[in-house]
Design a protein around this motif. Structure first.
Motif, PDB file in Angstrom:
ATOM      1  N   TYR A   9       0.860  -1.071   0.085  1.00 29.36           N
ATOM      2  CA  TYR A   9       0.003  -0.011   0.041  1.00 29.36           C
ATOM      3  C   TYR A   9       1.008   1.241   0.008  1.00 29.36           C
ATOM      4  O   TYR A   9       0.529   2.291  -0.529  1.00 29.36           O
ATOM      5  CB  TYR A   9      -0.912  -0.029   1.111  1.00 29.36           C
ATOM      6  CG  TYR A   9      -2.148  -0.682   1.113  1.00 29.36           C
ATOM      7  CD1 TYR A   9      -3.226  -0.727  -0.096  1.00 29.36           C
ATOM      8  CD2 TYR A   9      -2.311  -2.128   1.970  1.00 29.36           C
ATOM      9  CE1 TYR A   9      -4.291  -1.286  -0.248  1.00 29.36           C
ATOM     10  CE2 TYR A   9      -3.748  -2.881   1.620  1.00 29.36           C
ATOM     11  CZ  TYR A   9      -4.350  -2.257   0.732  1.00 29.36           C
ATOM     12  OH  TYR A   9      -5.499  -3.073   0.522  1.00 29.36           O
ATOM     13  N   GLN A  10       2.102   1.248   0.724  1.00 29.29           N
ATOM     14  CA  GLN A  10       2.934   2.432   0.716  1.00 29.29           C
ATOM     15  C   GLN A  10       3.216   2.679  -0.665  1.00 29.29           C
ATOM     16  O   GLN A  10       3.421   3.675  -1.102  1.00 29.29           O
ATOM     17  CB  GLN A  10       4.178   2.244   1.606  1.00 29.29           C
ATOM     18  CG  GLN A  10       3.726   2.426   3.073  1.00 29.29           C
ATOM     19  CD  GLN A  10       4.965   2.074   4.031  1.00 29.29           C
ATOM     20  OE1 GLN A  10       5.688   1.202   3.701  1.00 29.29           O
ATOM     21  NE2 GLN A  10       4.897   2.438   5.283  1.00 29.29           N
ATOM     22  N   ALA A  11       3.740   1.716  -1.338  1.00 25.60           N
ATOM     23  CA  ALA A  11       4.317   1.808  -2.788  1.00 25.60           C
ATOM     24  C   ALA A  11       3.129   2.312  -3.571  1.00 25.60           C
ATOM     25  O   ALA A  11       3.542   3.121  -4.466  1.00 25.60           O
ATOM     26  CB  ALA A  11       4.919   0.532  -3.157  1.00 25.60           C
ATOM     27  N   PHE A  12       1.831   1.833  -3.543  1.00 26.11           N
ATOM     28  CA  PHE A  12       0.840   2.183  -4.412  1.00 26.11           C
ATOM     29  C   PHE A  12       0.426   3.926  -4.097  1.00 26.11           C
ATOM     30  O   PHE A  12       0.221   4.712  -5.069  1.00 26.11           O
ATOM     31  CB  PHE A  12      -0.294   1.250  -4.089  1.00 26.11           C
ATOM     32  CG  PHE A  12      -1.675   1.983  -4.372  1.00 26.11           C
ATOM     33  CD1 PHE A  12      -1.864   1.881  -5.879  1.00 26.11           C
ATOM     34  CD2 PHE A  12      -2.742   2.654  -3.756  1.00 26.11           C
ATOM     35  CE1 PHE A  12      -3.116   2.400  -6.403  1.00 26.11           C
ATOM     36  CE2 PHE A  12      -3.739   3.041  -4.198  1.00 26.11           C
ATOM     37  CZ  PHE A  12      -4.023   2.853  -5.310  1.00 26.11           C
ATOM     38  N   TYR A  13       0.389   4.331  -2.746  1.00 25.23           N
ATOM     39  CA  TYR A  13      -0.096   5.540  -2.672  1.00 25.23           C
ATOM     40  C   TYR A  13       1.328   6.368  -2.685  1.00 25.23           C
ATOM     41  O   TYR A  13       0.886   7.586  -3.227  1.00 25.23           O
ATOM     42  CB  TYR A  13      -0.229   5.591  -0.927  1.00 25.23           C
ATOM     43  CG  TYR A  13      -1.639   4.948  -0.579  1.00 25.23           C
ATOM     44  CD1 TYR A  13      -2.798   5.316  -1.180  1.00 25.23           C
ATOM     45  CD2 TYR A  13      -1.730   4.055   0.260  1.00 25.23           C
ATOM     46  CE1 TYR A  13      -3.921   4.788  -1.029  1.00 25.23           C
ATOM     47  CE2 TYR A  13      -2.947   3.501   0.715  1.00 25.23           C
ATOM     48  CZ  TYR A  13      -4.192   3.747  -0.098  1.00 25.23           C
ATOM     49  OH  TYR A  13      -5.335   3.125   0.337  1.00 25.23           O
ATOM     50  N   LYS A  14       2.248   6.002  -2.755  1.00 25.53           N
ATOM     51  CA  LYS A  14       3.678   6.840  -3.000  1.00 25.53           C
ATOM     52  C   LYS A  14       3.409   7.309  -4.535  1.00 25.53           C
ATOM     53  O   LYS A  14       3.822   8.305  -5.125  1.00 25.53           O
ATOM     54  CB  LYS A  14       4.841   6.059  -2.507  1.00 25.53           C
ATOM     55  CG  LYS A  14       6.071   6.926  -2.970  1.00 25.53           C
ATOM     56  CD  LYS A  14       6.292   8.181  -2.163  1.00 25.53           C
ATOM     57  CE  LYS A  14       7.600   8.826  -2.120  1.00 25.53           C
ATOM     58  NZ  LYS A  14       8.103   9.235  -3.697  1.00 25.53           N
ATOM     59  N   GLN A  15       3.374   6.104  -5.215  1.00 25.26           N
ATOM     60  CA  GLN A  15       3.220   6.310  -6.990  1.00 25.26           C
ATOM     61  C   GLN A  15       1.892   7.510  -6.910  1.00 25.26           C
ATOM     62  O   GLN A  15       2.055   8.195  -7.956  1.00 25.26           O
ATOM     63  CB  GLN A  15       2.879   5.094  -7.424  1.00 25.26           C
ATOM     64  CG  GLN A  15       2.888   5.098  -9.103  1.00 25.26           C
ATOM     65  CD  GLN A  15       2.721   3.430  -9.997  1.00 25.26           C
ATOM     66  OE1 GLN A  15       1.733   3.224  -9.256  1.00 25.26           O
ATOM     67  NE2 GLN A  15       3.365   3.331 -10.786  1.00 25.26           N
ATOM     68  N   TRP A  16       0.772   7.365  -6.439  1.00 33.79           N
ATOM     69  CA  TRP A  16      -0.230   7.981  -6.648  1.00 33.79           C
ATOM     70  C   TRP A  16       0.163   9.544  -6.386  1.00 33.79           C
ATOM     71  O   TRP A  16      -0.217  10.404  -6.964  1.00 33.79           O
ATOM     72  CB  TRP A  16      -1.422   7.531  -5.826  1.00 33.79           C
ATOM     73  CG  TRP A  16      -2.683   8.192  -6.036  1.00 33.79           C
ATOM     74  CD1 TRP A  16      -2.832   9.165  -6.581  1.00 33.79           C
ATOM     75  CD2 TRP A  16      -4.016   7.834  -5.520  1.00 33.79           C
ATOM     76  NE1 TRP A  16      -4.250   9.893  -6.721  1.00 33.79           N
ATOM     77  CE2 TRP A  16      -4.986   8.588  -5.794  1.00 33.79           C
ATOM     78  CE3 TRP A  16      -4.382   6.900  -4.507  1.00 33.79           C
ATOM     79  CZ2 TRP A  16      -6.179   8.789  -5.394  1.00 33.79           C
ATOM     80  CZ3 TRP A  16      -5.471   6.668  -4.092  1.00 33.79           C
ATOM     81  CH2 TRP A  16      -6.693   7.516  -4.421  1.00 33.79           C
ATOM     82  N   CYS A  17       0.683   9.721  -5.250  1.00 36.74           N
ATOM     83  CA  CYS A  17       1.136  10.815  -4.765  1.00 36.74           C
ATOM     84  C   CYS A  17       2.131  11.580  -5.488  1.00 36.74           C
ATOM     85  O   CYS A  17       2.093  12.886  -5.755  1.00 36.74           O
ATOM     86  CB  CYS A  17       1.928  10.812  -3.296  1.00 36.74           C
ATOM     87  SG  CYS A  17       2.553  12.447  -2.746  1.00 36.74           S
ATOM     88  N   ASP A  18       2.932  10.849  -6.160  1.00 35.78           N
ATOM     89  CA  ASP A  18       4.117  11.435  -7.156  1.00 35.78           C
ATOM     90  C   ASP A  18       3.295  11.764  -8.421  1.00 35.78           C
ATOM     91  O   ASP A  18       3.802  12.971  -8.970  1.00 35.78           O
ATOM     92  CB  ASP A  18       5.149  10.539  -7.261  1.00 35.78           C
ATOM     93  CG  ASP A  18       6.137   9.894  -6.284  1.00 35.78           C
ATOM     94  OD1 ASP A  18       6.145  10.868  -5.287  1.00 35.78           O
ATOM     95  OD2 ASP A  18       6.917   9.006  -6.202  1.00 35.78           O
ATOM     96  N   GLU A  19       2.392  11.113  -8.593  1.00 37.45           N
ATOM     97  CA  GLU A  19       1.739  11.595  -9.891  1.00 37.45           C
ATOM     98  C   GLU A  19       0.931  12.820  -9.817  1.00 37.45           C
ATOM     99  O   GLU A  19       0.908  13.893 -10.787  1.00 37.45           O
ATOM    100  CB  GLU A  19       0.703  10.293 -10.373  1.00 37.45           C
ATOM    101  CG  GLU A  19       0.207  10.784 -11.760  1.00 37.45           C
ATOM    102  CD  GLU A  19      -0.173   9.393 -12.679  1.00 37.45           C
ATOM    103  OE1 GLU A  19      -0.890   9.760 -13.720  1.00 37.45           O
ATOM    104  OE2 GLU A  19       0.116   8.286 -12.205  1.00 37.45           O
TER     105      GLU A  19
END
Length: 240
Positions: free
Chosen positions: A226-236
């Motif tokens: 989930y951290q990797a998923f939300y980090k990717q979302w945040c970066d975008e």
């Protein structure tokens, strides 16, 4: 004497990811946390309210552990704090007073304490944050931090450290109702169209990820995913 200029308080990664995805302002979140805190509500609620149990518990804890930390403060500060705590405790347990009288006397007492305390300890008015932001520190927030022998910066950091939508999602993975309700709340006020499109894309990805994670028993593995998923979302979001 240490004359170094204080550095801005840094936002933990999980906190920053959480506020970006939910379209909230980090400074606003911290300021609201500070402003919502009322020392008076904790120590002098009207008898019979839901806060009464909380008030009693906090008073008992401070009275039990207060002297363990006495080397961190001056005798004058400890004496003043003990005196006001006793006065508040007496007001709270005075059965001869009406709720209105108790409320009035307690507020006056807090005003007295607010006037005397600055002469004994440093009370910062503001704390610098990243991105040239800052938050105003209320007297009540400073007071509780002082009684707990905790700097306001540390209290805010601990608060931010507790905010992680990845941890919340991973923790509630196997409760279908709670897990669904714990999906990121998006504050849609003034959300630009391009960010709405990004949100829609990642909400679909979230559904697929949630299904996969339902088969993963390890909490640590779910958190990492989930951290990797939300980090990717945040970066975008930040790149647009």
């Amino acid at each position: 004497m240490n004359n170094r200029k204080s550095l801005p308080l840094k936002y933990p990664d999980n906190f920053m990811v959480s506020v970006v995805i939910t379209n909230l302002d980090a400074e606003m979140v911290l300021q609201q946390f500070i402003d919502e805190f009322s020392f008076y509500d904790f120590y002098s609620p009207q008898i019979g309210t839901d806060n009464d149990f909380v008030s009693t518990g906090i008073i008992d804890l401070i009275e039990q552990y207060y002297h363990w930390y006495s080397p961190l403060t001056t005798p004058a500060y400890r004496g003043l704090s003990s005196a006001y705590l006793k006065r508040i405790h007496c007001l709270k347990n005075d059965k001869c007073l009406t709720d209105a009288e108790r409320s009035s006397k307690s507020k006056l007492l807090m005003k007295e304490w607010k006037k005397e305390l600055p002469s004994l300890i440093r009370i910062p008015g503001r704390i610098k944050l990243e991105q040239n932001n800052c938050v105003k520190i209320s007297f009540e927030f400073n007071l509780m931090c002082a009684l707990c022998h905790m700097k306001p910066e540390r209290a805010l950091t601990q608060f931010m450290d507790e905010i992680s939508i990845a941890n919340i999602q991973a923790y509630h993975q196997f409760d279908p109702y709670i897990s669904y309700r714990k999906r990121p709340y998006i504050a849609e006020n003034s959300l630009p169209e391009d960010k709405r499109e990004i949100r829609e894309v990642y909400e679909k990805k979230f559904t697929a990820l949630h299904t996969r994670m339902s088969k993963v028993k390890s909490f640590d593995q779910r958190v990492a995913a989930y951290q990797a998923f939300y980090k990717q979302w945040c970066d975008e979001l930040l790149s647009n």
